[in-house]
Design a protein around this motif. Sequence first.
Motif, short mmCIF file in Angstrom:
data_model
loop_
_atom_site.label_atom_id
_atom_site.label_comp_id
_atom_site.label_asym_id
_atom_site.label_seq_id
_atom_site.Cartn_x
_atom_site.Cartn_y
_atom_site.Cartn_z
N PHE A 158 0.84 -1.20 0.00
CA PHE A 158 0.00 0.00 0.00
C PHE A 158 0.87 1.26 0.00
O PHE A 158 0.57 2.23 -0.70
CB PHE A 158 -0.92 0.00 1.21
CG PHE A 158 -1.90 1.14 1.23
CD1 PHE A 158 -3.12 1.02 0.60
CD2 PHE A 158 -1.59 2.34 1.87
CE1 PHE A 158 -4.03 2.08 0.61
CE2 PHE A 158 -2.48 3.39 1.89
CZ PHE A 158 -3.71 3.26 1.24
N GLU A 159 1.95 1.24 0.78
CA GLU A 159 2.83 2.40 0.82
C GLU A 159 3.52 2.62 -0.53
O GLU A 159 3.64 3.77 -0.99
CB GLU A 159 3.87 2.22 1.92
CG GLU A 159 3.27 2.21 3.32
CD GLU A 159 4.32 2.11 4.41
OE1 GLU A 159 3.98 2.35 5.58
OE2 GLU A 159 5.49 1.80 4.08
N ILE A 160 3.95 1.53 -1.17
CA ILE A 160 4.58 1.66 -2.49
C ILE A 160 3.56 2.18 -3.51
O ILE A 160 3.88 3.03 -4.35
CB ILE A 160 5.16 0.31 -2.93
CG1 ILE A 160 6.32 -0.09 -2.01
CG2 ILE A 160 5.63 0.37 -4.38
CD1 ILE A 160 6.88 -1.46 -2.28
N ALA A 161 2.32 1.67 -3.42
CA ALA A 161 1.27 2.15 -4.32
C ALA A 161 0.99 3.63 -4.09
O ALA A 161 0.75 4.38 -5.03
CB ALA A 161 0.01 1.33 -4.12
N ALA A 162 1.03 4.06 -2.82
CA ALA A 162 0.81 5.48 -2.51
C ALA A 162 1.88 6.35 -3.14
O ALA A 162 1.60 7.42 -3.70
CB ALA A 162 0.78 5.69 -1.00
N VAL A 163 3.14 5.91 -3.07
CA VAL A 163 4.23 6.65 -3.70
C VAL A 163 4.01 6.74 -5.21
O VAL A 163 4.17 7.80 -5.83
CB VAL A 163 5.58 5.98 -3.39
CG1 VAL A 163 6.69 6.61 -4.22
CG2 VAL A 163 5.91 6.09 -1.91
N ALA A 164 3.61 5.61 -5.81
CA ALA A 164 3.38 5.59 -7.26
C ALA A 164 2.24 6.52 -7.66
O ALA A 164 2.34 7.25 -8.65
CB ALA A 164 3.08 4.16 -7.72
N VAL A 165 1.15 6.51 -6.89
CA VAL A 165 0.00 7.35 -7.21
C VAL A 165 0.36 8.83 -7.09
O VAL A 165 0.01 9.65 -7.95
CB VAL A 165 -1.19 7.01 -6.29
CG1 VAL A 165 -2.29 8.06 -6.42
CG2 VAL A 165 -1.74 5.63 -6.62
N VAL A 166 1.08 9.19 -6.03
CA VAL A 166 1.47 10.59 -5.84
C VAL A 166 2.38 11.06 -6.96
O VAL A 166 2.19 12.15 -7.53
CB VAL A 166 2.15 10.78 -4.47
CG1 VAL A 166 2.78 12.17 -4.37
CG2 VAL A 166 1.14 10.60 -3.34
N MET A 167 3.36 10.26 -7.33
CA MET A 167 4.29 10.67 -8.38
C MET A 167 3.59 10.72 -9.75
O MET A 167 3.90 11.58 -10.57
CB MET A 167 5.48 9.72 -8.43
CG MET A 167 6.32 9.70 -7.15
SD MET A 167 6.78 11.35 -6.57
CE MET A 167 7.80 11.93 -7.91
N ALA A 168 2.65 9.80 -9.98
CA ALA A 168 1.88 9.86 -11.22
C ALA A 168 1.03 11.13 -11.25
O ALA A 168 0.88 11.78 -12.30
CB ALA A 168 0.99 8.63 -11.36
N GLY A 169 0.47 11.50 -10.10
CA GLY A 169 -0.28 12.75 -10.01
C GLY A 169 0.59 13.96 -10.31
O GLY A 169 0.15 14.91 -10.97
N VAL A 170 1.84 13.92 -9.83
CA VAL A 170 2.77 15.01 -10.12
C VAL A 170 3.04 15.10 -11.62
O VAL A 170 3.05 16.19 -12.22
CB VAL A 170 4.09 14.81 -9.35
CG1 VAL A 170 5.16 15.80 -9.83
CG2 VAL A 170 3.85 14.98 -7.86
N LEU A 171 3.24 13.95 -12.26
CA LEU A 171 3.55 13.93 -13.70
C LEU A 171 2.40 14.50 -14.51
O LEU A 171 2.58 15.43 -15.31
CB LEU A 171 3.87 12.50 -14.14
CG LEU A 171 4.05 12.28 -15.65
CD1 LEU A 171 5.24 13.08 -16.16
CD2 LEU A 171 4.23 10.80 -15.96
N PHE A 172 1.21 13.96 -14.32
CA PHE A 172 0.08 14.39 -15.14
C PHE A 172 -0.41 15.78 -14.72
O PHE A 172 -0.91 16.54 -15.56
CB PHE A 172 -1.05 13.36 -15.05
CG PHE A 172 -0.72 12.05 -15.72
CD1 PHE A 172 -0.66 11.98 -17.11
CD2 PHE A 172 -0.43 10.93 -14.98
CE1 PHE A 172 -0.34 10.78 -17.73
CE2 PHE A 172 -0.11 9.73 -15.59
CZ PHE A 172 -0.06 9.65 -16.98
N GLY A 173 -0.24 16.13 -13.45
CA GLY A 173 -0.59 17.49 -13.02
C GLY A 173 0.31 18.51 -13.66
O GLY A 173 -0.15 19.57 -14.13
N ALA A 174 1.61 18.22 -13.73
CA ALA A 174 2.55 19.14 -14.37
C ALA A 174 2.25 19.26 -15.86
O ALA A 174 2.29 20.35 -16.44
CB ALA A 174 3.99 18.65 -14.16
N ALA A 175 1.94 18.13 -16.50
CA ALA A 175 1.61 18.16 -17.93
C ALA A 175 0.35 18.99 -18.18
O ALA A 175 0.30 19.79 -19.13
CB ALA A 175 1.42 16.74 -18.45
#
Length: 564
Positions: A158-175
């Motif tokens: 769950f913690e690894i998934a949380a890191v992945a979700v947050v970083m994916a949010g950063v990527l698509f949010g920046a785009a």
Amino acid sequence: MSIPTLPDAFVEKHAAKGWPVGLAGVALVIIGTFMSWSFDPNILGDLSVYGYPGGLQILAIILSLLALVLLLTVKGPLASRLGQWLDAALGLRALGLWLLIYMVGVILAIATDSSGLVNVDPGGWISFVGAVLVFAGSQVIPLRELRDLGRARLPGWFEIAAVAVVMAGVLFGAAYALAREDAWSFVLVLVFAGGTVAAMFRTGTMGWFGHVATRRRKVLTLAAFAVAFFFPFTQQGSDANMSIATSVLIFAATAIGLNIVVGLAGLLDLGYIAFLGAGAYVASSLSRSAFATIDWHPPFLVIVLLGGCVSATLGLIIGTPTLRVSGDYLAIVTLGFGEIFRFSMFNLDGNNGPNLTNGPNGIPGIPELAVGGFNFGDEHVVAGITLGRFSNYYFLLLLLMAFVILVFTRLNNSRIGRGWVAIREDEKAAEAMGVNVFGLKLLAFAVGAFLAGLAGTIKAHQDGATSPDQYIFLESAFLLAAIVLGGMGTIAGVLLGATILKLLPEKLRFFSEYRLLLFGLTLVLMMRFRPEGLVANKRRLLEFHEEDEKLATAVESELVEEAK
């Protein structure tokens, strides 16, 4: 941003009204988004359609749904599960404030880009009234003591998934943010992001993520570089955005080098841009430009190392006589060195000295970088996406950034780094304890200059020209501001500060006459409300908040956890 609070007596008297008023506000915001916000379809990406929310209306819906979740956590079906952990009431206050700011920004944008408030359609006013109700309701919901969410331990997956979700949010949010060509739309997207992050901080979610990031540091690092790697593929071949991204990386790599000098060793250097210029001039002079002054063209790897070594040598030359002084005197000396470097580049024109730099004309026409058979000026198609020259330089700069971060991290965690911190905290005490103060100061100058020189060699080829006017004192001031704004002694803080200082001026060009005024105002507000920077080093956080015993206990526990 501090959240306004009401007297306890007033909150207690009207506490029962807060929850239903907040729910009504959420409903009104969502209802308004399905109506027209603007009479003019050319404003804010066409918000004039009924029944089909536009991009900025969808962001308002997301903020409203987050407010709904927090309301249901305060009182509702989520209270039994999340109510003991999430500080929902405090998070709701932050979210209510930012939602109100968001809707005020929408109204101002429509009024500014058209002939006035008359062009704000009923849907915009309905959503605005809803935001006012959410804010008002959040202010009278009482706060309560909760468990420390940062202590919560969840399964590793769950913690690894949380890191992945947050970083994916950063990527698509920046785009998504960079795709907003309209300045007002870009500002509103930043307000949306600020509200989301503020709510996460206030609820304790960001504190929990900080503990997860500490425990899963390798996963976070890999995810961050994966996000950075895939970023060009989200830009659809946009050279404009990739040009900004490469400028940010060059600026950030240089700022991390300065962070060694200022953030770790505590030496105020106001002429640091000269080391970046030295690396750039080395690459320019050894390039195949028709205006290059040295008839020797070694491989680029050799040029990179030469640029770094020349800059490090300059660091040693300026550091040896000047590091005997400190504080304001050191700042003045380094400021003078930066100006001496710039005027020297002017004078090395063949008239006032040897012809090495072509004087004020600089060295234009620098050819594109070519390594082996790969030309960085050519377009390449990968997975159906065209990557232009700036994307090519972006990937090269990512490798440089990885190296710079590795050097900074290793030095920071070594005996050398601890010696620098000791010098920064109390130079006399460090010397009394046997620390080689002068040697470590000199090493900080040399290493920082070396990293800046590496960045300069790539900058010369990316810009295609080098001239003395590129390396003025204001650039050194901006580098220092990036460190102060982001957080001295940290990597994430410097990256964030560099991004803000390079990205915002490009996206907010309608503030062109007031950019320096806004920049100065931002720094003043930062010094007043968050002097430790946006991403604070734990030691400096305690320095600025010595009276906060709760913070001291939390930081001490985090340091112990990191040591494990």
